[in-house]
Design a protein around this motif. Structure first.
Motif, mmCIF file in Angstrom:
data_model
loop_
_atom_site.group_PDB
_atom_site.id
_atom_site.type_symbol
_atom_site.label_atom_id
_atom_site.label_comp_id
_atom_site.label_asym_id
_atom_site.label_seq_id
_atom_site.Cartn_x
_atom_site.Cartn_y
_atom_site.Cartn_z
ATOM 1 N N ILE A 113 0.822 -1.218 0.000
ATOM 2 C CA ILE A 113 0.000 0.000 0.000
ATOM 3 C C ILE A 113 0.850 1.260 0.000
ATOM 4 O O ILE A 113 0.329 2.355 0.205
ATOM 5 C CB ILE A 113 -0.958 0.018 1.211
ATOM 6 C CG1 ILE A 113 -0.168 -0.007 2.532
ATOM 7 C CG2 ILE A 113 -1.921 -1.150 1.163
ATOM 8 C CD1 ILE A 113 -1.056 0.102 3.769
ATOM 9 N N PHE A 151 1.100 4.648 -4.763
ATOM 10 C CA PHE A 151 -0.252 4.924 -5.228
ATOM 11 C C PHE A 151 -0.240 6.226 -6.026
ATOM 12 O O PHE A 151 0.690 7.037 -5.934
ATOM 13 C CB PHE A 151 -1.221 5.055 -4.040
ATOM 14 C CG PHE A 151 -0.727 5.981 -2.963
ATOM 15 C CD1 PHE A 151 -0.974 7.345 -3.021
ATOM 16 C CD2 PHE A 151 -0.001 5.468 -1.887
ATOM 17 C CE1 PHE A 151 -0.498 8.196 -2.029
ATOM 18 C CE2 PHE A 151 0.472 6.316 -0.892
ATOM 19 C CZ PHE A 151 0.223 7.684 -0.959
ATOM 20 N N GLU A 152 -1.284 6.407 -6.809
ATOM 21 C CA GLU A 152 -1.464 7.666 -7.530
ATOM 22 C C GLU A 152 -2.536 8.502 -6.845
ATOM 23 O O GLU A 152 -2.411 9.713 -6.741
ATOM 24 C CB GLU A 152 -1.839 7.403 -8.984
ATOM 25 C CG GLU A 152 -1.870 8.664 -9.823
ATOM 26 C CD GLU A 152 -2.004 8.369 -11.297
ATOM 27 O OE1 GLU A 152 -1.733 9.272 -12.109
ATOM 28 O OE2 GLU A 152 -2.395 7.239 -11.654
ATOM 29 N N GLU A 169 -6.445 4.885 -2.866
ATOM 30 C CA GLU A 169 -6.039 3.515 -3.176
ATOM 31 C C GLU A 169 -5.560 2.787 -1.918
ATOM 32 O O GLU A 169 -5.685 1.561 -1.823
ATOM 33 C CB GLU A 169 -4.939 3.515 -4.229
ATOM 34 C CG GLU A 169 -5.370 4.054 -5.578
ATOM 35 C CD GLU A 169 -4.222 4.107 -6.565
ATOM 36 O OE1 GLU A 169 -3.288 3.281 -6.416
ATOM 37 O OE2 GLU A 169 -4.230 4.966 -7.463
ATOM 38 N N VAL A 170 -5.001 3.509 -0.980
ATOM 39 C CA VAL A 170 -4.484 2.874 0.237
ATOM 40 C C VAL A 170 -5.620 2.193 0.999
ATOM 41 O O VAL A 170 -5.521 1.014 1.370
ATOM 42 C CB VAL A 170 -3.785 3.922 1.134
ATOM 43 C CG1 VAL A 170 -3.339 3.281 2.448
ATOM 44 C CG2 VAL A 170 -2.589 4.525 0.406
ATOM 45 N N ARG A 198 -7.052 -0.913 -0.933
ATOM 46 C CA ARG A 198 -6.225 -2.123 -0.849
ATOM 47 C C ARG A 198 -6.236 -2.710 0.556
ATOM 48 O O ARG A 198 -6.265 -3.927 0.723
ATOM 49 C CB ARG A 198 -4.787 -1.793 -1.252
ATOM 50 C CG ARG A 198 -4.636 -1.321 -2.680
ATOM 51 C CD ARG A 198 -3.181 -0.999 -2.971
ATOM 52 N NE ARG A 198 -3.058 -0.063 -4.076
ATOM 53 C CZ ARG A 198 -1.920 0.495 -4.444
ATOM 54 N NH1 ARG A 198 -0.797 0.218 -3.785
ATOM 55 N NH2 ARG A 198 -1.885 1.356 -5.463
ATOM 56 N N SER A 253 -3.801 -6.816 -2.712
ATOM 57 C CA SER A 253 -3.168 -5.497 -2.659
ATOM 58 C C SER A 253 -2.062 -5.373 -3.698
ATOM 59 O O SER A 253 -1.900 -4.324 -4.335
ATOM 60 C CB SER A 253 -2.598 -5.241 -1.263
ATOM 61 O OG SER A 253 -3.614 -5.259 -0.286
ATOM 62 N N ASP A 258 -1.898 -2.723 -6.699
ATOM 63 C CA ASP A 258 -0.726 -1.868 -6.888
ATOM 64 C C ASP A 258 -0.211 -1.984 -8.319
ATOM 65 O O ASP A 258 0.123 -0.984 -8.973
ATOM 66 C CB ASP A 258 0.355 -2.286 -5.888
ATOM 67 C CG ASP A 258 1.581 -1.395 -5.946
ATOM 68 O OD1 ASP A 258 1.512 -0.324 -6.562
ATOM 69 O OD2 ASP A 258 2.614 -1.789 -5.369
ATOM 70 N N SER A 310 -2.540 -0.166 -10.652
ATOM 71 C CA SER A 310 -2.321 1.276 -10.548
ATOM 72 C C SER A 310 -1.071 1.694 -11.310
ATOM 73 O O SER A 310 -1.042 2.738 -11.965
ATOM 74 C CB SER A 310 -2.198 1.676 -9.077
ATOM 75 O OG SER A 310 -1.895 3.043 -8.939
ATOM 76 N N GLU A 327 -9.754 -5.284 -8.981
ATOM 77 C CA GLU A 327 -8.465 -4.856 -9.505
ATOM 78 C C GLU A 327 -8.057 -5.683 -10.711
ATOM 79 O O GLU A 327 -7.512 -5.164 -11.694
ATOM 80 C CB GLU A 327 -7.377 -4.962 -8.413
ATOM 81 C CG GLU A 327 -7.653 -4.138 -7.176
ATOM 82 C CD GLU A 327 -8.587 -4.845 -6.203
ATOM 83 O OE1 GLU A 327 -8.903 -6.027 -6.442
ATOM 84 O OE2 GLU A 327 -9.002 -4.217 -5.220
#
Length: 688
Positions: A259, A262-263, A267-268, A271, A465, A469, A472, A509
């Motif tokens: 985690i 991320f962009e 997202e944290v 996940r 996760s 990632d 992403s 995802e």
């Protein structure tokens, strides 16, 4: 009548012509005058008969080969360095294109008169009984085991299934599919121990040899797959690109923060809370947990801390600490003289605040900072979110996020904590840190083992996760171009993602990765036992179909239910085949003026009917290591996957030995529990 059906399973009547021509040619050479021919003319006639005999012999041999092919499976094995490789195509094995002609042959073979071809011969069954006897003579054992294709006593490879499926053609060739076609992704179905792992090895080793970025997700942890990957990296001179991540062996694994990259900050939370249940009433608790983690992640990012599971758990249990740190930094930036206005000592005026702090179990100083923040009319969304959390009764609040804490505790216990919550600035830990953007930019090879048999919950959380990632990362590459984050961008790299036990990894995802990843160079190959495994994981048939719509190429080994087989057969058209109907009848006559008392009639009728090109039952009878492949938008291939011949590469890292031994023991125990054992051929180790 049989010839009109192109019956390749009839008795080879051409042998009678061969015998007659041979006898005639011999007589012409010996006694040409007996046929009123000169010796020279006899030689010419004998030569002509020999030519006719050769032609008839060739025709008979074709029939005999077909009759033999439907009864025996031929062994096919390759050493790792013998595996073909091409920069434009992917090698799948040996086989042929399945057409209506092969369906016609299957229909003919099913006729009652061909039952003897589908069953082992009496001589073969006698040899199997004798070799099981303890007092079987040594000379007979040697004769039975003579490794020649013409030996009728030689035992067939222990592949099970129906050998006739590959015997529909006696001419096979290497099967390739264009590499560009795999940009539409590929799905591989097959039950346990029928060749999925071997097929994965073949595809992965070609990817490594080709120079692609290779990422393998292996939930259970297959030792042969890991060793095959590393051996392929050595042969390609890419051992420095190889990286191992394994949840079950933190001491030799690369570290990874699922985690930390991320962009979008949201997202944290997505996940971290992804593995939580979201059915029924659990959906509300998951949403609350998501908001809680999102507030923590936003505050951590604002104070310059990279989120990881350990810190999220630490701040989740004691959010007061994070609140105090965030408020302090915010006030230092926006109101440098705030210390002169803020008095941390509680007074009688703060009686209500003190009571609430004692009741809710909160830090009184942090609550006083919150009160000061509001008193000064400062505006900040993160501070407001923290204030709303701190205003809640702590006991009540922990009940709302009760499902989050057990998950975070599993991910922050033992050696797992340092593995997935790495200290980036540590100088004492030599283990590398896995970063997907770096892996893609430098052309890496990554094996990810999740040890799902031992730590299932942690494996599901980390794999989900990790996939999020990775998705992403591809999103960033898609938006910003190849070489994102590098001073000198390179051309777009091809990334080959192999996901074993795909049902363990599927989530929103993965659907996003399959949908959008192709534009960023992602090629996905998924492996699963049944279609129902995927359907159960995603929840509904519609969601499973949505995923299947992104996996265009399909390879199907032996499966155990008709619904999975229908995933392939439903995509094929029906074909017209000829069937023979034998009709007979007798009719008597009452006419006293006629001599005959009755009349009879016997006839063979040929009719055409439409049947599926493949019967789902055939896919449930495939021998191990054989498959049907639907490639290039509708090209149906019947393939045999090459067995692995034993190959030992001792150049594995020294610190892998304990891990490899443990993985072998687990693999052996899993095989012992499974009634289907691995394949062997002369000189070959277990392969399937």
């Amino acid at each position: 009548m049989a010839d009109s059906l192109n019956n390749v399973y009839r008795w080879p009547h051409e042998l009678a012509s061969v015998l007659a021509c041979g006898v005639g040619a011999g007589l012409l050479l010996i006694q040409a005058p007996m046929f009123l021919l000169s010796p020279a003319q006899g030689q010419v006639a004998a030569l002509a008969l020999c030519g006719l005999a050769a032609r008839r012999w060739h025709q008979a041999q074709r029939i005999l080969r077909y009759r033999r092919a439907v009864r025996r499976s031929k062994p096919y094995a390759l050493l790792p360095h013998e595996l073909p490789s091409s920069p434009q195509a992917v090698f799948l094995g040996k086989g042929f294109e399945w057409t209506a002609e092969h369906t016609q042959r299957m229909v003919l073979l099913a006729q009652p008169e061909n039952d003897h071809l589908r069953r082992p011969s009496a001589l073969y069954q006698w040899a199997r009984r004798r070799e099981r006897e303890a007092n079987c003579p040594a000379w007979l054992q040697r004769l039975i085991g003579w490794p020649h294709s013409l030996n009728p006593l030689l035992a067939m490879p222990p592949v099970g299934g129906m050998p006739a499926l590959h015997g529909m053609s006696i001419d096979e060739q290497d099967v390739w599919t264009p590499l560009a076609e795999l940009n539409n992704h590929m799905m591989v179905y097959g039950t346990t121990r029928v060749g999925k792992t071997r097929l994965a090895q073949i595809l992965i080793e070609q990817d490594i040899q080709r120079g692609d970025v290779v990422i393998v997700f292996d939930p259970k942890g297959d030792v042969e797959l890991l060793l095959g990957m590393y051996s392929a990296a050595l042969r390609a001179g890419r051992e420095d690109d190889f990286m191992l991540f394994h949840l079950g062996f933190p001491e030799v694994s690369a570290r990874y923060n699922p985690i930390g990259n991320f962009e979008q900050i949201t997202e944290v939370a997505t996940r971290a809370t992804g593995p939580l249940p979201d059915q029924g009433q659990s959906a509300a608790f998951k949403a609350f947990a998501w908001r809680y983690v999102n507030v923590i992640a936003r505050a951590m990012s604002a104070v310059g801390e990279r989120p990881d599971f350990r810190k999220v758990y630490e701040y989740g249990v004691s959010v007061d600490k994070l609140g105090g740190k965030y408020l302090t930094q915010w006030l230092e930036r926006h109101a440098p003289d705030w210390h002169s206005q803020f008095d941390p000592t509680p007074t009688r005026e703060h009686k209500e605040l003190i009571t609430r702090a004692e009741k809710n179990g909160r830090d009184i100083e942090v609550l006083m900072m919150m009160a000061f923040f509001k008193q000064q009319a400062y505006q900040d969304p993160i501070a407001d979110a923290l204030a709303s959390i701190l205003a809640n009764d702590r006991t009540y609040f922990e009940k709302l996020v009760n499902s989050l804490y057990p998950l975070l505790e599993k991910l922050t216990s033992g050696g797992l904590a340092d593995l997935i919550s790495p200290q980036y600035d540590s100088t004492t830990d030599p283990r590398p840190i896995l970063d997907w953007l770096s892996v893609i930019n430098r052309g890496g090879i990554v094996y990810c083992g999740f040890d799902a048999l031992t730590i299932r919950d942690a494996a599901e959380a980390v794999s989900a996760s990790m996939l999020a990632d990775l998705t992403s990362t591809f999103g960033r590459i898609y938006k910003h171009g190849s070489g994102y984050g590098m001073p000198n961008p390179e051309p777009l790299r091809r990334v080959r993602l192999h996901a074993d036990e795909l049902n363990e990894l599927i989530g929103p995802e993965f659907v996003q990765a399959a949908n959008k990843g192709g534009g960023a160079g992602l090629f996905i190959t998924g492996y699963s036992q049944t279609a129902q495994d995927i359907e159960v994981k995603v929840g509904t048939p519609a969601a499973a179909e949505q995923l299947g719509g992104n996996l265009n190429s399909l390879i199907m080994l032996r499966v155990v239910n008709a619904d999975t087989a229908a995933k392939l057969t439903d995509r094929l058209e029906e074909v017209r085949v000829a069937t023979r109907l034998v009709a007979s009848g007798v009719a008597d006559t009452n006419d006293p003026d006629r001599v005959e008392d009755f009349s009879s009639r016997n006839e063979d009728r040929i009719s055409m009917e439409k049947v599926p090109m493949l019967d789902p039952a055939w896919l449930m009878k495939l021998p191990k290591g054989q498959a049907f492949a639907l490639l290039e938008g509708g090209r149906l291939m019947k393939i045999r996957i090459p067995l692995p011949l034993p190959h030992v590469d001792a150049r594995t890292p020294a610190n892998w030995q304990a891990m490899l031994e443990h993985m072998r023991i687990q693999h052996a125990q899993h095989t012992d529990r499974n009634p289907e054992q691995g394949l062997t051929v002369e000189g070959a180790g277990s392969g399937y």
